[in-house]
Scaffold this motif. Structure first.
Motif, PDB file in Angstrom:
ATOM      1  N   ALA A   1      41.442  44.284  34.217  1.00 33.65           N
ATOM      2  CA  ALA A   1      42.010  43.400  33.191  1.00 33.65           C
ATOM      3  C   ALA A   1      43.384  42.903  33.627  1.00 33.65           C
ATOM      4  CB  ALA A   1      42.108  44.139  31.853  1.00 33.65           C
ATOM      5  N   ARG A   2      44.194  43.809  34.152  1.00 31.76           N
ATOM      6  CA  ARG A   2      45.542  43.400  34.591  1.00 31.76           C
ATOM      7  C   ARG A   2      45.466  42.390  35.717  1.00 31.76           C
ATOM      8  NH1 ARG A   2      49.079  41.109  34.804  1.00 31.76           N
ATOM      9  NH2 ARG A   2      51.310  41.534  34.875  1.00 31.76           N
ATOM     10  N   SER A   3      44.495  42.567  36.627  1.00 34.35           N
ATOM     11  CA  SER A   3      44.349  41.609  37.727  1.00 34.35           C
ATOM     12  C   SER A   3      43.955  40.235  37.222  1.00 34.35           C
ATOM     13  CB  SER A   3      43.318  42.118  38.742  1.00 34.35           C
ATOM     14  OG  SER A   3      41.990  41.950  38.262  1.00 34.35           O
ATOM     15  N   LEU A   4      43.377  40.180  36.014  1.00 33.84           N
ATOM     16  CA  LEU A   4      42.989  38.920  35.380  1.00 33.84           C
ATOM     17  C   LEU A   4      44.023  38.457  34.359  1.00 33.84           C
ATOM     18  CD1 LEU A   4      39.199  39.739  34.931  1.00 33.84           C
ATOM     19  CD2 LEU A   4      40.207  38.146  36.580  1.00 33.84           C
ATOM     20  N   ASN A   5      45.204  39.104  34.390  1.00 34.45           N
ATOM     21  CA  ASN A   5      46.335  38.751  33.526  1.00 34.45           C
ATOM     22  C   ASN A   5      46.092  39.060  32.052  1.00 34.45           C
ATOM     23  OD1 ASN A   5      47.980  37.616  35.693  1.00 34.45           O
ATOM     24  ND2 ASN A   5      46.447  35.980  35.731  1.00 34.45           N
ATOM     25  N   VAL A   6      45.160  39.967  31.788  1.00 37.16           N
ATOM     26  CA  VAL A   6      44.893  40.429  30.423  1.00 37.16           C
ATOM     27  C   VAL A   6      45.526  41.800  30.245  1.00 37.16           C
ATOM     28  CG1 VAL A   6      43.078  41.151  28.815  1.00 37.16           C
ATOM     29  CG2 VAL A   6      42.761  39.104  30.225  1.00 37.16           C
ATOM     30  N   GLY A   7      46.147  42.011  29.098  1.00 41.51           N
ATOM     31  CA  GLY A   7      46.767  43.299  28.811  1.00 41.51           C
ATOM     32  C   GLY A   7      45.854  44.182  27.978  1.00 41.51           C
TER      33      GLY A   7
END
Length: 207
Positions: A143-149
């Motif tokens: 998720a972080r790699s996809l800019n989602v928190g």
């Protein structure tokens, strides 16, 4: 496959900038992005390949309100465990993004899945829950790699959440996750920035 310096640097950046997010924008997560995050769980390790995790998308507003009420009750009860000055500091912390996050996911552990046929968990049955945590962490990094928190909410009454979601009686609540785009990015934990708790050094012992 052999990874190079670019892969290692990218992973280090993801680990550095992965945070427990509590401040979300209200923007929805695109369907393809959410699908990629959910699919990442299939890459997570599990004891004996048991895959004991069970994910529930919490989409009904009435159910979300029950979860929010459980958090508020539990949060206030936790505040009463602190001395008066610490309780004031505690109440000032934002410990969940339940109202703002567009996506809620409850994560459970099945205590005796047929998968894996018991391999690796006879003397340590808690390995099933650890496997679920590994799946959550895998999803968190993707998720972080996809800019989602992602924010992991633990200040809840498990029985209330299980009842609200009407899951099998033997499922054990392992995590309740809020997902969304963060209002801002930080490379240090919010509790550290707010002066509640600084990061401590990891203890390593040689024997």
């Amino acid at each position: 496959m052999k990874f190079d310096d670019a892969h290692q640097d990218a992973l280090r950046d993801i680990l550095t900038w992965r945070r427990d997010v509590r401040h979300f924008r209200s923007d929805p997560i695109e369907a393809e992005v959410l699908a990629a995050i959910e699919a990442s769980v299939d890459y997570a390790p599990s004891v004996g390949n048991s895959r004991p995790w069970r994910f529930v998308r919490v989409q009904t507003e009435a159910v979300r309100e029950i979860v929010i009420a459980s958090f508020e009750n539990s949060n206030e009860a936790a505040a009463l465990d602190y001395a008066e000055d610490e309780a004031t500091d505690y109440r000032a912390l934002k410990l969940a993004g339940l109202r703002e996050a567009p996506v809620h996911i409850a994560v459970f552990t099945a205590p005796n899945p047929e998968e894996g046929r018991g391999l690796g968990r006879q003397t340590m049955p808690e390995m099933l829950a650890y496997s679920t945590v590994g799946a959550i962490n895998t999803m968190w990094l993707v998720a972080r790699s996809l800019n989602v928190g992602i924010g992991w909410v633990s200040i809840l009454e498990p029985a209330a959440v299980c009842d609200a979601l009407d899951v099998p009686e033997d499922w054990q609540l392992t995590g309740y996750l809020c997902l969304g785009y963060p209002q801002e990015d930080h490379d240090t934990p919010e509790l550290q920035r707010r002066g509640w708790q600084s990061n401590t050094e990891t203890v390593w012992i040689d024997r």
